[in-house]
Design a protein around this motif. Structure first.
Motif, mmCIF file in Angstrom:
data_model
loop_
_atom_site.group_PDB
_atom_site.id
_atom_site.type_symbol
_atom_site.label_atom_id
_atom_site.label_comp_id
_atom_site.label_asym_id
_atom_site.label_seq_id
_atom_site.Cartn_x
_atom_site.Cartn_y
_atom_site.Cartn_z
ATOM 1 N N VAL A 2 -5.043 -5.085 -9.800
ATOM 2 C CA VAL A 2 -5.581 -6.371 -9.343
ATOM 3 C C VAL A 2 -4.972 -6.664 -7.977
ATOM 4 N N ASP A 3 -5.813 -6.605 -6.935
ATOM 5 C CA ASP A 3 -5.331 -6.907 -5.606
ATOM 6 C C ASP A 3 -5.342 -8.417 -5.405
ATOM 7 N N ASP A 4 -4.171 -8.967 -5.085
ATOM 8 C CA ASP A 4 -3.976 -10.414 -4.984
ATOM 9 C C ASP A 4 -4.120 -10.890 -3.538
ATOM 10 N N GLY A 5 -5.231 -10.463 -2.899
ATOM 11 C CA GLY A 5 -5.512 -10.915 -1.534
ATOM 12 C C GLY A 5 -4.729 -10.189 -0.464
ATOM 13 N N SER A 6 -4.472 -8.893 -0.658
ATOM 14 C CA SER A 6 -3.705 -8.128 0.328
ATOM 15 C C SER A 6 -4.386 -8.135 1.701
ATOM 16 N N THR A 7 -3.562 -8.059 2.731
ATOM 17 C CA THR A 7 -4.071 -8.018 4.109
ATOM 18 C C THR A 7 -3.669 -6.727 4.815
ATOM 19 N N ASP A 8 -3.169 -5.749 4.051
ATOM 20 C CA ASP A 8 -2.668 -4.509 4.655
ATOM 21 C C ASP A 8 -3.616 -3.332 4.454
ATOM 22 N N GLY A 9 -4.861 -3.622 4.078
ATOM 23 C CA GLY A 9 -5.835 -2.546 3.904
ATOM 24 C C GLY A 9 -5.793 -1.881 2.543
ATOM 25 N N THR A 10 -5.122 -2.488 1.576
ATOM 26 C CA THR A 10 -5.007 -1.895 0.240
ATOM 27 C C THR A 10 -6.367 -1.628 -0.387
ATOM 28 N N VAL A 11 -7.251 -2.613 -0.344
ATOM 29 C CA VAL A 11 -8.557 -2.479 -0.999
ATOM 30 C C VAL A 11 -9.381 -1.378 -0.347
ATOM 31 N N ASP A 12 -9.450 -1.359 0.979
ATOM 32 C CA ASP A 12 -10.216 -0.319 1.677
ATOM 33 C C ASP A 12 -9.660 1.061 1.360
ATOM 34 N N TRP A 13 -8.336 1.166 1.328
ATOM 35 C CA TRP A 13 -7.713 2.460 1.033
ATOM 36 C C TRP A 13 -8.061 2.925 -0.380
ATOM 37 N N PHE A 55 2.503 -3.652 -18.572
ATOM 38 C CA PHE A 55 2.680 -4.289 -17.278
ATOM 39 C C PHE A 55 3.734 -3.535 -16.487
ATOM 40 N N ILE A 56 3.388 -3.157 -15.259
ATOM 41 C CA ILE A 56 4.389 -2.675 -14.312
ATOM 42 C C ILE A 56 4.076 -3.320 -12.967
ATOM 43 N N ASP A 57 5.041 -3.251 -12.056
ATOM 44 C CA ASP A 57 4.825 -3.748 -10.704
ATOM 45 C C ASP A 57 4.315 -2.623 -9.822
ATOM 46 N N SER A 58 3.730 -2.986 -8.697
ATOM 47 C CA SER A 58 3.099 -1.980 -7.851
ATOM 48 C C SER A 58 4.094 -1.202 -7.001
ATOM 49 N N ASP A 59 5.387 -1.517 -7.123
ATOM 50 C CA ASP A 59 6.417 -0.745 -6.440
ATOM 51 C C ASP A 59 7.256 0.051 -7.432
ATOM 52 N N GLN A 62 -10.325 -7.724 -7.567
ATOM 53 C CA GLN A 62 -9.772 -8.492 -6.458
ATOM 54 C C GLN A 62 -9.795 -9.986 -6.764
ATOM 55 N N GLN A 63 -8.844 -10.700 -6.160
ATOM 56 C CA GLN A 63 -8.838 -12.150 -6.217
ATOM 57 C C GLN A 63 -8.213 -12.678 -4.931
ATOM 58 N N ASP A 64 -8.490 -13.929 -4.606
ATOM 59 C CA ASP A 64 -7.773 -14.569 -3.515
ATOM 60 C C ASP A 64 -6.305 -14.677 -3.899
ATOM 61 N N LYS A 91 0.791 -1.223 0.000
ATOM 62 C CA LYS A 91 0.000 0.000 0.000
ATOM 63 C C LYS A 91 0.830 1.283 0.000
ATOM 64 N N PRO A 92 1.860 1.458 0.820
ATOM 65 C CA PRO A 92 2.582 2.741 0.835
ATOM 66 C C PRO A 92 3.190 3.101 -0.519
ATOM 67 N N ILE A 93 3.897 2.173 -1.150
ATOM 68 C CA ILE A 93 4.526 2.498 -2.430
ATOM 69 C C ILE A 93 3.504 2.457 -3.562
ATOM 70 N N LEU A 94 2.444 1.676 -3.431
ATOM 71 C CA LEU A 94 1.385 1.663 -4.440
ATOM 72 C C LEU A 94 0.777 3.053 -4.592
ATOM 73 N N GLU A 95 0.639 3.764 -3.487
ATOM 74 C CA GLU A 95 0.089 5.119 -3.555
ATOM 75 C C GLU A 95 0.946 6.008 -4.450
ATOM 76 N N LYS A 96 2.270 5.938 -4.293
ATOM 77 C CA LYS A 96 3.160 6.735 -5.141
ATOM 78 C C LYS A 96 3.096 6.264 -6.596
ATOM 79 N N CYS A 97 2.979 4.956 -6.783
ATOM 80 C CA CYS A 97 2.859 4.393 -8.126
ATOM 81 C C CYS A 97 1.641 4.954 -8.846
ATOM 82 N N LEU A 98 0.501 4.938 -8.174
ATOM 83 C CA LEU A 98 -0.744 5.394 -8.804
ATOM 84 C C LEU A 98 -0.775 6.912 -8.975
#
Length: 331
Positions: A41-52, A91-95, A67-69, A13-20
């Motif tokens: 595509v959120d791959d089942g994050s547990t750090d609050g990415t989707v809610d954020w 394609f890029i990575d979320s970091d 989203q996916q599991d 989530k922290p670096i994804l914010e800068k990415c987006l």
């Protein structure tokens, strides 16, 4: 062309914010690029990415969230392509944090590569006439942008290019643009690659078999952020090397060539090299910890990581041969 930027993410989530945020600042020629979307595509994050993302959706008007599991990046990228609206996929990575000319650079590279491909197919008597206008998805080319590694979270794009950032990969999803028709013809990513590593290079083998040409695109710059190296990261890094070894054997099982053996380090050369350098595994995370910490304390975490790669590569080679022996025993 219309770009769909596909980004799989898992607990970043922290670096994804800068990415987006960087992707929302794109500057491009509307005559060349019809528009773009960002497919996360959120791959089942547990750090609050989707809610954020859902809470802050208004800040990212180009983002579409799916989203996916937790199934790994191969499955996540396939879902992203399936849901994408564009004729061209990036394609890029979320970091990865990109510059404002990122999309335009990929567009320029694709157009240039397509014109070259079309011109090379023309009869000699027509090559001196006006160059044909290529269809945006007809020519078998793709662009590969530059990736610069950085540990600077506050200002990742301030990092200069270093010789260690050079990549000889043919197809790597850290920063690549390709018409979706070629991804579909190749069969997309193999979702059996659920652990760390090789799913993109394996797809690259199939793309090469289709005759696609790689166009280097150094102006499409992405800054790949990772935290400064610390000894606490070693258990995770070791696990990744072992996983990479297992996935490497799957890669070789699909493409049993010497080239793949070299890539996955399943040769006597690598076994001897890393065995000698690590003194048969005696130089490891325990015996080298004091020296690695000494380097970190003197402000050289990157050098410390490079030294640690001596035994990390040994773990990788061991993982490759253990997985290969297991595969052989199951036959």
């Amino acid at each position: 062309m219309f770009f769909s930027v596909v980004i799989p993410t898992y607990n970043r989530k922290p670096i994804l914010e800068k990415c987006l945020q960087a992707l929302e600042q794109q500057q491009f020629d509307a005559g060349e690029i019809a528009g773009y979307e960002v497919v996360v595509v959120d791959d089942g994050s547990t750090d609050g990415t989707v809610d954020w993302l859902q809470t802050n959706a208004s800040e990212f008007p180009h983002v579409r969230l799916f989203q996916q599991d937790h199934q790994g990046p191969a499955a996540a990228r396939n879902l992203g392509v399936e849901k994408a609206s564009g004729d061209t996929i990036i394609f890029i990575d979320s970091d990865l944090v990109v510059t404002e000319g990122f999309l335009q650079a990929h567009a320029d590279g694709l157009q240039s590569g397509q014109r070259s491909a079309v011109s090379s197919q023309q009869p000699l008597e027509t090559q001196n006439s006006a160059p044909p206008t290529p269809h945006p998805i007809s020519s078998p080319v793709f662009t590969y942008g530059r990736v610069i590694n950085t540990a600077n979270f506050d200002d990742p794009t301030a990092e200069p290019y270093k010789i260690t950032d050079f990549s000889a990969a043919y197809f790597a999803t850290g920063n690549v643009a390709i018409a979706r028709i070629w991804l579909e013809k190749a069969g997309l990513f193999d979702t059996r690659f659920q652990l760390y590593g090789w799913e993109d290079l394996e797809l690259g083998v199939r793309l090469k078999q289709l005759g696609l040409t790689l166009i280097k695109c150094p102006d499409a710059v992405g800054y790949h952020w990772h935290p400064p190296f610390a000894l606490s990261q070693l258990p995770n890094l070791i696990d990744k090397e072992i996983e990479r070894g297992k996935m490497g054997v799957l890669f070789y099982q699909k493409h049993p060539t010497w080239n793949v053996r070299m890539m996955i380090q399943m040769t006597w050369i690598h076994r001897v090299l890393w065995g000698v350098l690590s003194i048969g595994g005696r130089l490891n995370e325990r015996t080298m910890a004091p020296f690695l910490q000494w380097l970190i304390d003197r402000g050289k975490p990157q050098l410390s990581l490079e030294v640690a790669r001596i035994f990390l590569n040994w773990y990788n080679v061991q993982g490759v041969y253990e997985a290969y022996a297991e595969m052989q025993s199951e036959r």
